[in-house]
Design a protein around this motif. Structure first.
Motif, PDB file in Angstrom:
ATOM      1  N   ARG A  58       5.948   0.581  -3.256  1.00 49.82           N
ATOM      2  CA  ARG A  58       5.141   0.572  -3.781  1.00 49.82           C
ATOM      3  C   ARG A  58       3.769  -0.387  -2.571  1.00 49.82           C
ATOM      4  O   ARG A  58       2.990   0.044  -3.397  1.00 49.82           O
ATOM      5  N   ARG A  59       3.880   0.150  -1.675  1.00 51.43           N
ATOM      6  CA  ARG A  59       3.056  -0.492  -0.548  1.00 51.43           C
ATOM      7  C   ARG A  59       2.178   0.914  -0.990  1.00 51.43           C
ATOM      8  O   ARG A  59       0.649   1.348  -0.478  1.00 51.43           O
ATOM      9  N   ALA A  60       2.950   1.818  -0.946  1.00 48.82           N
ATOM     10  CA  ALA A  60       3.020   3.953  -0.650  1.00 48.82           C
ATOM     11  C   ALA A  60       1.558   4.191  -1.652  1.00 48.82           C
ATOM     12  O   ALA A  60       0.809   4.791  -2.078  1.00 48.82           O
ATOM     13  N   ARG A  61       2.701   3.359  -2.960  1.00 51.64           N
ATOM     14  CA  ARG A  61       1.835   3.639  -4.047  1.00 51.64           C
ATOM     15  C   ARG A  61       0.128   2.614  -4.369  1.00 51.64           C
ATOM     16  O   ARG A  61      -0.703   3.125  -5.183  1.00 51.64           O
ATOM     17  N   ASP A  62       0.217   1.336  -3.901  1.00 52.13           N
ATOM     18  CA  ASP A  62      -0.951   0.563  -4.378  1.00 52.13           C
ATOM     19  C   ASP A  62      -1.904   1.268  -3.464  1.00 52.13           C
ATOM     20  O   ASP A  62      -2.997   1.454  -3.249  1.00 52.13           O
ATOM     21  N   PHE A  63      -1.639   1.819  -2.005  1.00 52.29           N
ATOM     22  CA  PHE A  63      -2.183   2.617  -0.819  1.00 52.29           C
ATOM     23  C   PHE A  63      -3.133   4.085  -1.967  1.00 52.29           C
ATOM     24  O   PHE A  63      -5.072   4.317  -1.826  1.00 52.29           O
ATOM     25  N   LEU A  64      -2.215   4.431  -3.313  1.00 53.21           N
ATOM     26  CA  LEU A  64      -2.920   5.583  -3.556  1.00 53.21           C
ATOM     27  C   LEU A  64      -4.006   5.326  -4.904  1.00 53.21           C
ATOM     28  O   LEU A  64      -5.274   5.716  -5.792  1.00 53.21           O
ATOM     29  N   ALA A  65      -3.402   4.028  -5.359  1.00 50.86           N
ATOM     30  CA  ALA A  65      -3.984   3.458  -6.486  1.00 50.86           C
ATOM     31  C   ALA A  65      -5.807   3.170  -6.576  1.00 50.86           C
ATOM     32  O   ALA A  65      -6.591   3.105  -6.655  1.00 50.86           O
TER      33      ALA A  65
END
Length: 263
Positions: free
Chosen positions: A81-88
């Motif tokens: 979730r953190r990795a995808r949040d960075f990308l978002a």
């Protein structure tokens, strides 16, 4: 084949210092108008660096962080979730600060063989050690990158998108020098035809003429990259040897672009 970048264009490989995605996008779009890129800010922590971001693009192959690095897992958790949040957040910054951009924009991501050499199976072994797992990873990454390109194209409909696969582990995969999980041995070499086909599948996420492979290790397999469908090869000029000149010359003669990394 016509490429969307002009001769002599200057770009960045992807990573920048700092933690502010808005500032990074403004800098890149302002300073690299011929070939801008979506910045990566690894100083933000795990999930913002090359392997973590690449793993976050996988479809139906969730990952988590363990003591030795990134590992495939059964269920998505906090790390993913953190990795995808960075990308978002990066895409939000792109939409805000590059609105109306109509030039060439490069999106970079870890390639399939670098991911397979660095992301572990739940057993602790590297994914590249298992043919079936590697095949699934290649398919998952290709699917994820197609979705990523579609998302960015929707944000910037006038931009000409280019895909760059980062493959620093590619020579080690081909030569059989990827270390085992214990660090006491090395994994067997992967046949060049298998490597080529995997790259072809993932490069196919982008349109022809817009496919780049970057490798910052010695012994870049230029001929294999051309056969896999890469339209450009990006490599470190400081690591070039005379043994590579013939293959590079053949690639350029065949219409492949040469991107030289300089410091």
């Amino acid at each position: 084949m016509t490429h969307p970048w002009p001769p002599g264009a200057v770009t960045g490989l992807g990573s920048l210092p700092g933690t502010d995605p808005g500032e990074a996008v403004r800098l890149v779009v302002g300073e690299l108008p011929d070939l801008a890129h979506l910045p990566e800010l690894p100083h933000r922590g795990p999930g913002a660096e090359m392997v973590g971001r690449g793993a976050a693009l996988l479809v139906d192959l969730p990952v988590e962080i363990v003591a030795s690095g990134w590992q495939l897992t059964a269920h998505a958790g906090r790390d993913l979730r953190r990795a995808r949040d960075f990308l978002a957040r990066d895409l939000d910054a792109l939409a805000e600060h590059a609105s109306g951009y109509s030039g060439t924009l490069k999106l970079q991501a870890a390639g399939p063989w670098t991911l397979a050499a660095n992301v572990e199976l739940p057993t602790g072994h590297r994914s590249v050690s298992d043919h079936g797992a590697t095949r699934d990873l290649v398919a998952s990454l290709a699917h994820g990158l197609r979705a990523h390109l579609d998302t960015v194209q929707a944000l910037l409909p006038d931009a000409r998108l280019v895909l760059q696969l980062d493959e620093p582990s590619l020579p080690a995969v081909l030569s059989g020098t990827v270390p085992t999980a214990s660090g006491w041995g090395e994994l067997r070499a992967i046949d060049s035809s298998v490597v080529r086909d995997g790259l072809t599948d993932v490069l196919g996420a982008a349109a022809p003429g817009r496919r780049v492979v970057h490798c910052c290790a010695p012994d870049v397999p230029t001929r294999l990259l051309r056969e896999a469908g890469a339209d450009a090869v990006a490599l470190d000029s400081a690591l070039l040897t005379t043994d590579q000149y013939d293959a590079l010359g053949e690639a350029v003669d065949a219409g492949m672009s040469l991107w030289l990394g300089v410091r």
